[in-house]
Write a protein that holds these residues in place. Structure first.
Motif, PDB file in Angstrom:
ATOM      1  N   PRO A   1       0.589  -9.868 -21.738  1.00 28.04           N
ATOM      2  CA  PRO A   1       1.984  -9.636 -20.351  1.00 28.04           C
ATOM      3  C   PRO A   1       2.603 -10.457 -20.775  1.00 28.04           C
ATOM      4  N   ASN A   2       3.902 -11.285 -19.962  1.00 27.54           N
ATOM      5  CA  ASN A   2       4.953 -11.465 -20.589  1.00 27.54           C
ATOM      6  C   ASN A   2       4.788 -12.828 -20.193  1.00 27.54           C
ATOM      7  N   GLY A   3       5.465 -14.110 -21.275  1.00 30.16           N
ATOM      8  CA  GLY A   3       4.650 -15.395 -21.303  1.00 30.16           C
ATOM      9  C   GLY A   3       4.188 -15.460 -21.766  1.00 30.16           C
ATOM     10  N   ALA A   4       3.604 -15.011 -23.262  1.00 33.70           N
ATOM     11  CA  ALA A   4       1.839 -14.951 -23.413  1.00 33.70           C
ATOM     12  C   ALA A   4       1.881 -15.852 -24.675  1.00 33.70           C
TER      13      ALA A   4
ATOM     14  N   ASP B   1      -2.602 -14.233 -24.324  1.00 32.61           N
ATOM     15  CA  ASP B   1      -2.955 -14.523 -22.867  1.00 32.61           C
ATOM     16  C   ASP B   1      -2.602 -15.904 -22.838  1.00 32.61           C
ATOM     17  N   GLN B   2      -1.782 -16.166 -22.176  1.00 29.07           N
ATOM     18  CA  GLN B   2      -0.861 -18.025 -21.888  1.00 29.07           C
ATOM     19  C   GLN B   2      -1.390 -18.988 -23.938  1.00 29.07           C
ATOM     20  N   GLY B   3      -1.076 -17.898 -24.556  1.00 28.50           N
ATOM     21  CA  GLY B   3      -0.626 -18.733 -25.865  1.00 28.50           C
ATOM     22  C   GLY B   3      -1.799 -18.363 -26.727  1.00 28.50           C
ATOM     23  N   SER B   4      -3.247 -18.159 -26.154  1.00 32.41           N
ATOM     24  CA  SER B   4      -4.159 -17.956 -26.990  1.00 32.41           C
ATOM     25  C   SER B   4      -4.560 -16.076 -27.303  1.00 32.41           C
TER      26      SER B   4
ATOM     27  N   GLU C   1      -9.395  -9.077 -28.777  1.00 29.51           N
ATOM     28  CA  GLU C   1      -8.997  -8.399 -30.400  1.00 29.51           C
ATOM     29  C   GLU C   1     -10.431  -6.875 -31.120  1.00 29.51           C
ATOM     30  N   GLY C   2      -9.805  -6.197 -31.410  1.00 32.67           N
ATOM     31  CA  GLY C   2     -10.135  -5.154 -31.905  1.00 32.67           C
ATOM     32  C   GLY C   2      -9.646  -4.101 -31.726  1.00 32.67           C
ATOM     33  N   SER C   3     -10.642  -2.708 -31.910  1.00 25.13           N
ATOM     34  CA  SER C   3      -9.572  -1.418 -31.868  1.00 25.13           C
ATOM     35  C   SER C   3      -9.343  -1.148 -30.339  1.00 25.13           C
ATOM     36  N   ILE C   4      -8.158  -0.449 -30.453  1.00 22.29           N
ATOM     37  CA  ILE C   4      -7.522  -0.330 -29.008  1.00 22.29           C
ATOM     38  C   ILE C   4      -8.055   0.508 -27.707  1.00 22.29           C
ATOM     39  N   GLU C   5      -9.276   1.661 -28.634  1.00 23.78           N
ATOM     40  CA  GLU C   5     -10.075   1.397 -27.466  1.00 23.78           C
ATOM     41  C   GLU C   5     -10.590   0.752 -26.856  1.00 23.78           C
ATOM     42  N   ALA C   6     -12.043  -0.395 -27.665  1.00 21.25           N
ATOM     43  CA  ALA C   6     -12.557  -1.377 -27.220  1.00 21.25           C
ATOM     44  C   ALA C   6     -11.614  -2.016 -26.239  1.00 21.25           C
ATOM     45  N   VAL C   7     -10.213  -2.142 -26.622  1.00 14.38           N
ATOM     46  CA  VAL C   7      -9.556  -3.038 -25.721  1.00 14.38           C
ATOM     47  C   VAL C   7      -8.877  -2.619 -24.213  1.00 14.38           C
ATOM     48  N   LYS C   8      -8.429  -0.928 -24.606  1.00 11.11           N
ATOM     49  CA  LYS C   8      -7.754  -0.401 -23.290  1.00 11.11           C
ATOM     50  C   LYS C   8      -9.425  -0.533 -22.521  1.00 11.11           C
ATOM     51  N   ALA C   9     -11.072  -0.464 -23.095  1.00  7.74           N
ATOM     52  CA  ALA C   9     -12.128  -0.161 -21.642  1.00  7.74           C
ATOM     53  C   ALA C   9     -12.423  -1.547 -21.306  1.00  7.74           C
ATOM     54  N   ASP C  10     -11.826  -2.755 -21.714  1.00  6.92           N
ATOM     55  CA  ASP C  10     -12.192  -4.015 -21.020  1.00  6.92           C
ATOM     56  C   ASP C  10     -11.075  -4.785 -19.960  1.00  6.92           C
ATOM     57  N   PRO C  11     -12.711  -4.404 -19.030  1.00 10.31           N
ATOM     58  CA  PRO C  11     -12.157  -5.095 -18.175  1.00 10.31           C
ATOM     59  C   PRO C  11     -11.359  -6.244 -17.364  1.00 10.31           C
ATOM     60  N   GLU C  12     -11.296  -7.277 -17.866  1.00  2.00           N
ATOM     61  CA  GLU C  12     -10.422  -8.668 -18.385  1.00  2.00           C
ATOM     62  C   GLU C  12      -8.830  -7.853 -19.277  1.00  2.00           C
ATOM     63  N   VAL C  13      -9.146  -7.133 -20.303  1.00  2.03           N
ATOM     64  CA  VAL C  13      -7.759  -6.781 -20.481  1.00  2.03           C
ATOM     65  C   VAL C  13      -6.976  -5.864 -20.032  1.00  2.03           C
ATOM     66  N   LYS C  14      -7.794  -5.543 -18.617  1.00  2.00           N
ATOM     67  CA  LYS C  14      -6.752  -4.510 -17.648  1.00  2.00           C
ATOM     68  C   LYS C  14      -7.074  -5.551 -16.857  1.00  2.00           C
ATOM     69  N   ARG C  15      -7.506  -6.397 -16.195  1.00  2.00           N
ATOM     70  CA  ARG C  15      -6.588  -7.338 -15.123  1.00  2.00           C
ATOM     71  C   ARG C  15      -6.073  -7.842 -15.302  1.00  2.00           C
ATOM     72  N   ILE C  16      -5.836  -8.958 -17.316  1.00  2.00           N
ATOM     73  CA  ILE C  16      -4.800  -9.605 -17.077  1.00  2.00           C
ATOM     74  C   ILE C  16      -2.762  -8.637 -17.980  1.00  2.00           C
ATOM     75  N   TYR C  17      -3.694  -7.596 -17.920  1.00  2.00           N
ATOM     76  CA  TYR C  17      -2.038  -7.251 -18.472  1.00  2.00           C
ATOM     77  C   TYR C  17      -2.496  -5.248 -18.564  1.00  2.00           C
ATOM     78  N   LEU C  18      -3.360  -4.309 -18.738  1.00  2.00           N
ATOM     79  CA  LEU C  18      -3.017  -3.087 -17.896  1.00  2.00           C
ATOM     80  C   LEU C  18      -2.884  -3.077 -17.173  1.00  2.00           C
ATOM     81  N   GLY C  19      -3.541  -3.570 -16.290  1.00  3.57           N
ATOM     82  CA  GLY C  19      -3.418  -2.937 -14.675  1.00  3.57           C
ATOM     83  C   GLY C  19      -2.216  -3.669 -14.098  1.00  3.57           C
ATOM     84  N   GLU C  20      -1.919  -4.366 -14.676  1.00  3.38           N
ATOM     85  CA  GLU C  20      -0.630  -4.987 -13.734  1.00  3.38           C
ATOM     86  C   GLU C  20       0.989  -4.866 -14.095  1.00  3.38           C
ATOM     87  N   GLU C  21       1.875  -4.797 -12.743  1.00  2.00           N
ATOM     88  CA  GLU C  21       3.044  -4.595 -12.907  1.00  2.00           C
ATOM     89  C   GLU C  21       3.685  -5.592 -14.428  1.00  2.00           C
ATOM     90  N   ARG C  22       4.613  -4.566 -15.376  1.00  5.57           N
ATOM     91  CA  ARG C  22       4.820  -6.024 -15.548  1.00  5.57           C
ATOM     92  C   ARG C  22       6.765  -6.175 -15.753  1.00  5.57           C
TER      93      ARG C  22
END
Length: 259
Positions: free
Chosen positions: A58-61, A231-234, A238-259
């Motif tokens: 996300p912005n500010g990460a 996220d928040q500087g940390s 980390e992993g393949s794009i498939e694994a990252v896109k499937a991660d629900p926490e990544v979706k919550r902080i980044y992929l599923g949010e308006e940028r």
């Protein structure tokens, strides 16, 4: 990693990123604070030689701050940066360029009042001379589809052409590591596809390691060997794009949010 002879002492930089290591870059505990704000927080980031890694979040990460620490535009508050067998934590930015680190900024950093060929000539002067000079300019312009614009003033180029010109200028320095901050921002679908193909060629054919900050997840999916989520500087994931896109926490902080 490091030498196989136990009687020979090596530095952490050599162990992490030396000739016997597969890595070109490694940060350890990298931190950057601006007053009470911690922009980069205890980042351990490793990059393989010739790897194409995308950095998302996300912005500010802290993504741009991280790149600026690697290039020497910013000094870390704590931590180490190892590159190609050297500890470059306190090395001036111009010396890092001389060792093969180049940067392509979000807003094209070109010389708008000079011609396309003159723009390429400036970085090329650091690595070439004599008979090869003009042929190298032509080779770079041809590769980045700018040969017909050789005498065009850079300010007259389209945004996509300016992006290609700056990548060409970065490649003129014959880098081992290239850092790119949102190289397809504001580009059309066709221009984005052209940049994606260029970056894949640079990694695969030239063996240059690339770290690319990007918000366009489709673009990331088209080029990345691996993805690091900040996220928040940390480092958050980390992993393949498939694994990252499937991660629900990544979706919550980044992929599923308006940028």
């Amino acid at each position: 990693m490091g030498t196989s002879d136990p009687t020979v002492r090596t530095t952490p930089a050599v162990d992490e990123t030396g000739d016997e290591s597969s890595q070109i870059l490694q940060t350890r505990g990298l931190c950057k604070a601006f007053g009470g704000l911690t922009a980069t927080d205890d980042v351990d980031f490793g990059l393989e030689k010739g790897e194409l890694r995308c950095l998302i979040g996300p912005n500010g990460a802290g993504k741009s701050t991280f790149l600026n620490l690697v290039t020497g535009q910013l000094e870390p508050t704590a931590g180490k940066i190892y590159y190609d067998g050297h500890d470059i934590t306190e090395m001036p930015s111009h010396e890092r360029v001389g060792r093969g680190i180049s940067m392509k900024f979000q807003v094209p950093s070109i010389y708008e009042g000079l011609s396309v060929a003159q723009n390429v000539r400036i970085p090329l002067q650091q690595v070439a001379d004599g008979d090869e000079f003009e042929s190298r300019i032509r080779e770079i312009l041809d590769r980045f589809d700018l040969l017909a614009e050789r005498q065009t003033v850079a300010s007259a180029l389209s945004h996509g052409q300016q992006q290609r010109l700056e990548i060409g200028m970065a490649m003129a320095l014959e880098p081992k590591l290239m850092l790119l901050d949102e190289p397809v921002a504001g580009l059309s679908v066709e221009e984005t596809a052209e940049i994606a193909e260029l970056l894949r060629e640079i990694a695969e054919d030239d063996g240059v390691a690339l770290v690319v900050i990007e918000h366009d997840i489709d673009f990331v999916e088209s080029i990345a060997d691996r993805v690091t989520v900040l996220d928040q500087g940390s480092i958050f994931r980390e992993g393949s794009i498939e694994a990252v896109k499937a991660d629900p926490e990544v979706k919550r902080i980044y992929l599923g949010e308006e940028r």
